[in-house]
Design a protein around this motif. Structure first.
Motif, PDB file in Angstrom:
ATOM      1  N   PRO A   1       2.577   5.330  -5.410  1.00 33.40           N
ATOM      2  CA  PRO A   1       2.091   4.635  -6.611  1.00 33.40           C
ATOM      3  C   PRO A   1       3.041   4.779  -7.792  1.00 33.40           C
ATOM      4  CG  PRO A   1       0.274   5.740  -5.530  1.00 33.40           C
ATOM      5  CD  PRO A   1       1.522   6.150  -4.795  1.00 33.40           C
TER       6      PRO A   1
ATOM      7  N   THR B   1       5.672   2.126  -8.691  1.00 35.18           N
ATOM      8  CA  THR B   1       5.280   0.868  -9.324  1.00 35.18           C
ATOM      9  C   THR B   1       6.090   0.633 -10.588  1.00 35.18           C
ATOM     10  OG1 THR B   1       3.019   0.949  -8.454  1.00 35.18           O
ATOM     11  CG2 THR B   1       3.380  -0.352 -10.457  1.00 35.18           C
TER      12      THR B   1
ATOM     13  N   THR C   1       4.419  -3.344  -6.936  1.00 30.83           N
ATOM     14  CA  THR C   1       3.175  -2.651  -7.204  1.00 30.83           C
ATOM     15  C   THR C   1       2.742  -1.915  -5.949  1.00 30.83           C
ATOM     16  OG1 THR C   1       2.489  -4.377  -8.770  1.00 30.83           O
ATOM     17  CG2 THR C   1       0.780  -2.880  -7.975  1.00 30.83           C
TER      18      THR C   1
ATOM     19  N   SER D   1      -0.185   0.159  -4.482  1.00 30.47           N
ATOM     20  CA  SER D   1      -1.592   0.456  -4.744  1.00 30.47           C
ATOM     21  C   SER D   1      -2.417   0.177  -3.501  1.00 30.47           C
ATOM     22  CB  SER D   1      -2.094  -0.408  -5.904  1.00 30.47           C
ATOM     23  OG  SER D   1      -3.483  -0.217  -6.100  1.00 30.47           O
TER      24      SER D   1
ATOM     25  N   GLN E   1       0.826  -1.201   0.000  1.00 26.74           N
ATOM     26  CA  GLN E   1       0.000   0.000   0.000  1.00 26.74           C
ATOM     27  C   GLN E   1       0.864   1.256   0.000  1.00 26.74           C
ATOM     28  OE1 GLN E   1      -2.645  -0.311   3.365  1.00 26.74           O
ATOM     29  NE2 GLN E   1      -4.110  -1.570   2.218  1.00 26.74           N
TER      30      GLN E   1
END
Length: 121
Positions: A85, A88, A118, A120, A12
């Motif tokens: 983000p 990523t 990743t 997200s 996250q």
């Protein structure tokens, strides 16, 4: 010399992740190890590099990422904190150094396979 990267995954925003890169082979020494990344639709870019004495970071990761090396284990790590983000990407490790091929000192510049990070929610 072979490189094996690991440690990617889903995290996250604001989270942390540590990537590892293991170098293996025979009769080699590494001068520089580095981490690079390639986001979808973008060119591969340098994230962080490390010699025995000097580390360099992309401006976008300064203060958040830390590269380290364990020369005894032929390992490199990338500690990634406060992930965003835009971090990523597929992350690749790279090593440049010297090895002996058929009795001759030879320079090498090898890449490991990528590991996907990743970020997200």
């Amino acid at each position: 010399v072979q490189l094996q990267a690991s440690g990617g995954g889903l995290v996250q925003p604001g989270g942390s992740l540590t990537l590892s890169c293991a170098a293996s082979g025979s009769a080699f020494s590494i001068d520089v190890m580095g981490w690079y990344r390639q986001a979808p639709g973008k060119q591969r870019e340098a994230v962080a590099t490390a010699t025995n004495d000097i580390t360099n970071y992309a401006d976008s990761v300064k203060g958040r990422f830390t590269i380290s090396r364990d020369n005894a284990k032929n390992m490199a790590y990338l500690q990634m904190n406060n992930l965003k983000p835009e971090d990523t990407a597929v992350y690749y490790c790279r090593a440049r150094g010297r090895t002996v091929v058929r009795g001759t000192d030879t320079l090498f510049d090898h890449w490991g396979q990528g590991t996907l990070v990743t970020v997200s929610s």
